[in-house]
Design a protein around this motif. Structure first.
Motif, PDB file in Angstrom:
ATOM      1  N   LYS A  20       0.834  -1.205   0.000  1.00 56.53           N
ATOM      2  CA  LYS A  20       0.000   0.000   0.000  1.00 56.53           C
ATOM      3  C   LYS A  20       0.869   1.256   0.000  1.00 56.53           C
ATOM      4  N   THR A  21       1.952   1.224   0.790  1.00 52.21           N
ATOM      5  CA  THR A  21       2.858   2.368   0.858  1.00 52.21           C
ATOM      6  C   THR A  21       3.439   2.668  -0.514  1.00 52.21           C
ATOM      7  N   LEU A  22       3.914   1.649  -1.196  1.00 54.54           N
ATOM      8  CA  LEU A  22       4.487   1.829  -2.528  1.00 54.54           C
ATOM      9  C   LEU A  22       3.429   2.297  -3.525  1.00 54.54           C
ATOM     10  N   GLU A  23       2.218   1.816  -3.356  1.00 57.99           N
ATOM     11  CA  GLU A  23       1.117   2.171  -4.256  1.00 57.99           C
ATOM     12  C   GLU A  23       0.744   3.653  -4.152  1.00 57.99           C
ATOM     13  N   ILE A  24       0.745   4.213  -2.946  1.00 62.29           N
ATOM     14  CA  ILE A  24       0.267   5.584  -2.778  1.00 62.29           C
ATOM     15  C   ILE A  24       1.374   6.637  -2.781  1.00 62.29           C
ATOM     16  N   SER A  25       2.633   6.212  -2.744  1.00 65.43           N
ATOM     17  CA  SER A  25       3.713   7.202  -2.665  1.00 65.43           C
ATOM     18  C   SER A  25       4.084   7.725  -4.047  1.00 65.43           C
ATOM     19  N   SER A  26       4.363   9.019  -4.095  1.00 69.28           N
ATOM     20  CA  SER A  26       4.747   9.658  -5.353  1.00 69.28           C
ATOM     21  C   SER A  26       6.263   9.685  -5.528  1.00 69.28           C
ATOM     22  N   LYS A  27       6.992   9.347  -4.495  1.00 64.10           N
ATOM     23  CA  LYS A  27       8.451   9.246  -4.547  1.00 64.10           C
ATOM     24  C   LYS A  27       8.868   8.123  -3.597  1.00 64.10           C
ATOM     25  N   LYS A  28      10.155   7.856  -3.510  1.00 63.33           N
ATOM     26  CA  LYS A  28      10.634   6.774  -2.655  1.00 63.33           C
ATOM     27  C   LYS A  28      10.165   6.999  -1.215  1.00 63.33           C
ATOM     28  N   PRO A  29       9.394   6.031  -0.664  1.00 72.41           N
ATOM     29  CA  PRO A  29       8.862   6.209   0.686  1.00 72.41           C
ATOM     30  C   PRO A  29       9.895   5.902   1.770  1.00 72.41           C
ATOM     31  N   GLU A  78       4.346  15.627   0.261  1.00 75.79           N
ATOM     32  CA  GLU A  78       4.548  14.552  -0.725  1.00 75.79           C
ATOM     33  C   GLU A  78       5.237  13.317  -0.137  1.00 75.79           C
ATOM     34  N   ASP A  79       5.583  13.353   1.146  1.00 79.94           N
ATOM     35  CA  ASP A  79       6.262  12.218   1.786  1.00 79.94           C
ATOM     36  C   ASP A  79       5.276  11.120   2.180  1.00 79.94           C
ATOM     37  N   THR A  80       5.771   9.891   2.134  1.00 84.81           N
ATOM     38  CA  THR A  80       5.000   8.741   2.589  1.00 84.81           C
ATOM     39  C   THR A  80       5.879   7.928   3.530  1.00 84.81           C
ATOM     40  N   PHE A  81       5.318   7.587   4.682  1.00 83.87           N
ATOM     41  CA  PHE A  81       6.035   6.826   5.707  1.00 83.87           C
ATOM     42  C   PHE A  81       5.286   5.542   6.017  1.00 83.87           C
ATOM     43  N   LEU A  82       6.039   4.479   6.208  1.00 87.13           N
ATOM     44  CA  LEU A  82       5.501   3.234   6.758  1.00 87.13           C
ATOM     45  C   LEU A  82       6.119   3.085   8.139  1.00 87.13           C
ATOM     46  N   VAL A  83       5.291   3.076   9.182  1.00 85.95           N
ATOM     47  CA  VAL A  83       5.761   2.917  10.554  1.00 85.95           C
ATOM     48  C   VAL A  83       5.529   1.468  10.953  1.00 85.95           C
ATOM     49  N   ASP A  84       6.626   0.721  11.045  1.00 85.62           N
ATOM     50  CA  ASP A  84       6.542  -0.709  11.344  1.00 85.62           C
ATOM     51  C   ASP A  84       7.510  -1.024  12.490  1.00 85.62           C
ATOM     52  N   CYS A  85       7.017  -1.249  13.676  1.00 88.04           N
ATOM     53  CA  CYS A  85       5.598  -1.321  13.951  1.00 88.04           C
ATOM     54  C   CYS A  85       5.260  -0.539  15.216  1.00 88.04           C
ATOM     55  N   MET A  86       4.006  -0.187  15.322  1.00 93.73           N
ATOM     56  CA  MET A  86       3.543   0.588  16.470  1.00 93.73           C
ATOM     57  C   MET A  86       3.611  -0.224  17.756  1.00 93.73           C
TER      58      MET A  86
END
Length: 166
Positions: A20-29, A78-86
């Motif tokens: 999902k992170t890769l799908e919604i990010s417009s640049k390297k997440p 424009e940034d996208t973050f994946l927080v793994d894990c809470m």
């Protein structure tokens, strides 16, 4: 956009969250890794290595075990973050009070960046005997509820399949 993936151990939540992170990010997440390596847990290192192999060079990894705001507050729209894990973040902050944790999540909710959270679901079992484990289980439920509140989308993951709840 804020998104939550939660499920049991080895349910496939990290894999789906990465997709999902890769799908919604417009640049390297960014991959915000919350594990505290000071525990010297060999089995956890194997899990971490597997996650690293899985995500390859598709993410820029940032390690921060306790203070998510320190990293996320520098984000841009424009940034996208994946927080793994809470769950690891919560474990690392278990000595903090509920107000501190909720305040961090409320600050994160105000940020104008895409953030995808991964959380272990540990609230379906028995009530633990020891107070530290009970606090962790209780706080996981409280943090999970807050995340579900601030997120635009919430997915429960079982057997590698995601069911959208919100």
């Amino acid at each position: 956009m804020k998104i939550l993936y939660f499920g049991g151990q080895k349910s496939g939540k990290s894999n789906l969250a990465e997709q999902k992170t890769l799908e919604i990010s417009s640049k390297k997440p960014y991959y915000l890794a919350t594990y505290d390596n000071s525990f010297n847990d060999k089995e956890m290192h194997k899990r971490i290595d597997k996650h690293k192999l899985q995500r390859k060079e598709q993410f820029t990894t940032i390690e921060e075990s306790k203070d998510l705001i320190k990293v996320l507050s520098k984000s841009k729209k424009e940034d996208t973050f994946l927080v793994d894990c809470m769950s690891m973040w919560l474990f690392n902050n278990i000595k903090q009070n509920e107000e501190y944790l909720i305040n961090q999540l409320e600050e994160i909710s105000k940020l104008d960046a895409n953030i995808i959270f991964v959380l272990n679901d540990v609230n379906s079992g028995i009530i633990p005997f020891d107070s530290e484990s009970r606090k962790f289980v209780d706080m996981t439920g409280i943090v999970g509820q807050k995340l579900a509140q601030i997120c635009d989308e919430v997915y429960e993951v079982k057997l590698g399949l995601a069911s959208r709840l919100k």
